[in-house]
Design a protein around this motif. Sequence first.
Motif, short mmCIF file in Angstrom:
data_model
loop_
_atom_site.label_atom_id
_atom_site.label_comp_id
_atom_site.label_asym_id
_atom_site.label_seq_id
_atom_site.Cartn_x
_atom_site.Cartn_y
_atom_site.Cartn_z
N ARG A 189 0.83 -1.21 0.00
CA ARG A 189 0.00 0.00 0.00
C ARG A 189 0.86 1.25 0.00
NH1 ARG A 189 -4.04 -0.67 4.86
NH2 ARG A 189 -4.16 1.57 4.58
N ILE A 190 2.08 1.11 0.54
CA ILE A 190 2.99 2.26 0.58
C ILE A 190 3.29 2.74 -0.83
CG2 ILE A 190 5.36 2.93 1.13
CD1 ILE A 190 3.84 2.82 3.66
N GLU A 191 3.46 1.80 -1.75
CA GLU A 191 3.75 2.16 -3.14
C GLU A 191 2.66 3.05 -3.70
OE1 GLU A 191 3.97 -0.33 -7.21
OE2 GLU A 191 5.22 -1.12 -5.59
N LYS A 192 1.41 2.72 -3.40
CA LYS A 192 0.29 3.53 -3.87
C LYS A 192 0.34 4.93 -3.26
CE LYS A 192 -2.70 -0.46 -4.50
NZ LYS A 192 -3.82 -1.22 -3.98
N ASP B 145 2.90 2.74 11.12
CA ASP B 145 3.05 1.35 11.58
C ASP B 145 3.97 0.51 10.69
OD1 ASP B 145 1.33 1.81 13.69
OD2 ASP B 145 -0.40 0.87 12.74
N THR B 146 4.10 0.87 9.42
CA THR B 146 4.81 -0.02 8.50
C THR B 146 6.13 0.51 7.97
OG1 THR B 146 3.55 0.82 6.60
CG2 THR B 146 2.68 -1.15 7.73
N ILE B 147 6.41 1.77 8.12
CA ILE B 147 7.60 2.36 7.49
C ILE B 147 8.89 1.66 7.93
CG2 ILE B 147 7.85 4.25 9.16
CD1 ILE B 147 8.65 6.03 6.75
N VAL B 148 9.05 1.43 9.22
CA VAL B 148 10.28 0.81 9.72
C VAL B 148 10.38 -0.66 9.29
CG1 VAL B 148 11.59 0.17 11.79
CG2 VAL B 148 10.58 2.45 11.60
N PRO B 149 9.34 -1.49 9.51
CA PRO B 149 9.45 -2.89 9.07
C PRO B 149 9.69 -3.02 7.56
CG PRO B 149 7.55 -2.64 10.49
CD PRO B 149 8.09 -1.27 10.26
N LEU B 150 9.02 -2.19 6.76
CA LEU B 150 9.19 -2.28 5.31
C LEU B 150 10.59 -1.84 4.89
CD1 LEU B 150 5.71 -1.12 3.97
CD2 LEU B 150 6.62 -3.44 4.08
N GLN B 151 11.15 -0.87 5.61
CA GLN B 151 12.53 -0.46 5.32
C GLN B 151 13.49 -1.59 5.71
OE1 GLN B 151 14.11 2.88 7.52
NE2 GLN B 151 15.57 3.35 5.90
N GLN B 152 13.25 -2.21 6.86
CA GLN B 152 14.10 -3.32 7.31
C GLN B 152 14.04 -4.51 6.36
OE1 GLN B 152 12.57 -3.88 11.27
NE2 GLN B 152 14.01 -2.43 12.18
N GLU B 153 12.86 -4.75 5.77
CA GLU B 153 12.69 -5.86 4.83
C GLU B 153 13.27 -5.53 3.45
OE1 GLU B 153 8.56 -6.99 4.59
OE2 GLU B 153 8.38 -7.09 6.76
N GLY B 154 13.69 -4.28 3.26
CA GLY B 154 14.25 -3.89 1.97
C GLY B 154 13.19 -3.52 0.95
N VAL B 155 11.93 -3.39 1.40
CA VAL B 155 10.85 -3.02 0.49
C VAL B 155 10.93 -1.53 0.15
CG1 VAL B 155 8.33 -2.86 0.25
CG2 VAL B 155 9.36 -4.87 1.32
N LEU B 156 11.37 -0.72 1.12
CA LEU B 156 11.48 0.72 0.93
C LEU B 156 12.95 1.13 0.83
CD1 LEU B 156 8.91 2.05 3.56
CD2 LEU B 156 8.60 1.86 1.10
N LEU C 63 8.34 9.58 2.37
CA LEU C 63 7.27 9.29 3.33
C LEU C 63 7.37 10.19 4.56
CD1 LEU C 63 7.20 5.41 3.02
CD2 LEU C 63 5.33 6.96 2.43
N ASN C 64 8.56 10.43 5.04
CA ASN C 64 8.72 11.31 6.20
C ASN C 64 8.25 12.73 5.88
OD1 ASN C 64 9.64 9.56 8.25
ND2 ASN C 64 11.69 9.55 7.38
N LYS C 65 8.50 13.19 4.67
CA LYS C 65 8.00 14.52 4.25
C LYS C 65 6.47 14.51 4.20
CE LYS C 65 12.02 15.87 1.52
NZ LYS C 65 12.56 16.05 0.16
N MET C 66 5.91 13.41 3.69
CA MET C 66 4.45 13.30 3.62
C MET C 66 3.85 13.27 5.03
SD MET C 66 4.38 10.58 0.43
CE MET C 66 2.75 9.95 0.72
N ILE C 67 4.52 12.58 5.96
CA ILE C 67 4.05 12.52 7.35
C ILE C 67 4.05 13.92 7.94
CG2 ILE C 67 4.70 11.78 9.69
CD1 ILE C 67 5.74 9.15 8.33
N THR C 68 5.15 14.63 7.76
CA THR C 68 5.27 16.00 8.30
C THR C 68 4.19 16.90 7.70
OG1 THR C 68 7.65 15.70 8.59
CG2 THR C 68 6.84 17.97 8.55
N HIS C 69 4.00 16.81 6.39
CA HIS C 69 2.99 17.63 5.73
C HIS C 69 1.60 17.33 6.28
CE1 HIS C 69 0.22 18.80 2.41
NE2 HIS C 69 0.99 19.86 2.42
N TYR C 70 1.30 16.04 6.47
CA TYR C 70 -0.02 15.65 7.00
C TYR C 70 -0.20 16.17 8.43
CZ TYR C 70 -3.98 12.83 8.50
OH TYR C 70 -5.19 12.44 8.99
#
Length: 154
Positions: free
Chosen positions: A102-105, A123-134, A142-149
């Motif tokens: 869903r992050i890709e979307k 909830d998913t940013i850290v695990p997905l980064q650790q898994e190499g997905v991000l 994503l961090n910019k999007m979080i800050t903006h939100y």
Amino acid sequence: MASEKYNYAARNLIKAIDIAIEVIKANPPKGLNQQHVKIVLESYNGFKESLVNPNPKFSDLGSLKYKVQDLFTYFQEASGETVNEFWKKIKEAGLPYERENRIEKLLKRGKIRNQMDFDYVIDTIVPLQQEGVLSNDDVEQLNKMITHYENRKK
């Protein structure tokens, strides 16, 4: 008599169900009380039973797709520790299932629209980064999007 393809797929699904049961017992999803957890576990045990002792009328790959959907709906749509642990164990077991990204979307859209998107990213940013997905670039965006939100909500 069920096909070999069906039997292979059913065995994999049984393993996934066992993982779901193990993960939910060890770390029940937040927001579920003991009664809800009991109901979920009973459902998963029912799915498993229907695979271990299948009705020959429903022992085909088409019917199996519905069971796959029943099991994975929660783990594809929710987030949090329980979900992350489930997908980690699915990957470790070498099962042929993948978490929907869903992050890709969200990255394509370029913004977090609502609280549900926000919670999912948190909830998913850290695990997905650790898994190499991000990638690091994805995490930065994503961090910019979080800050903006967060700034928009204030």
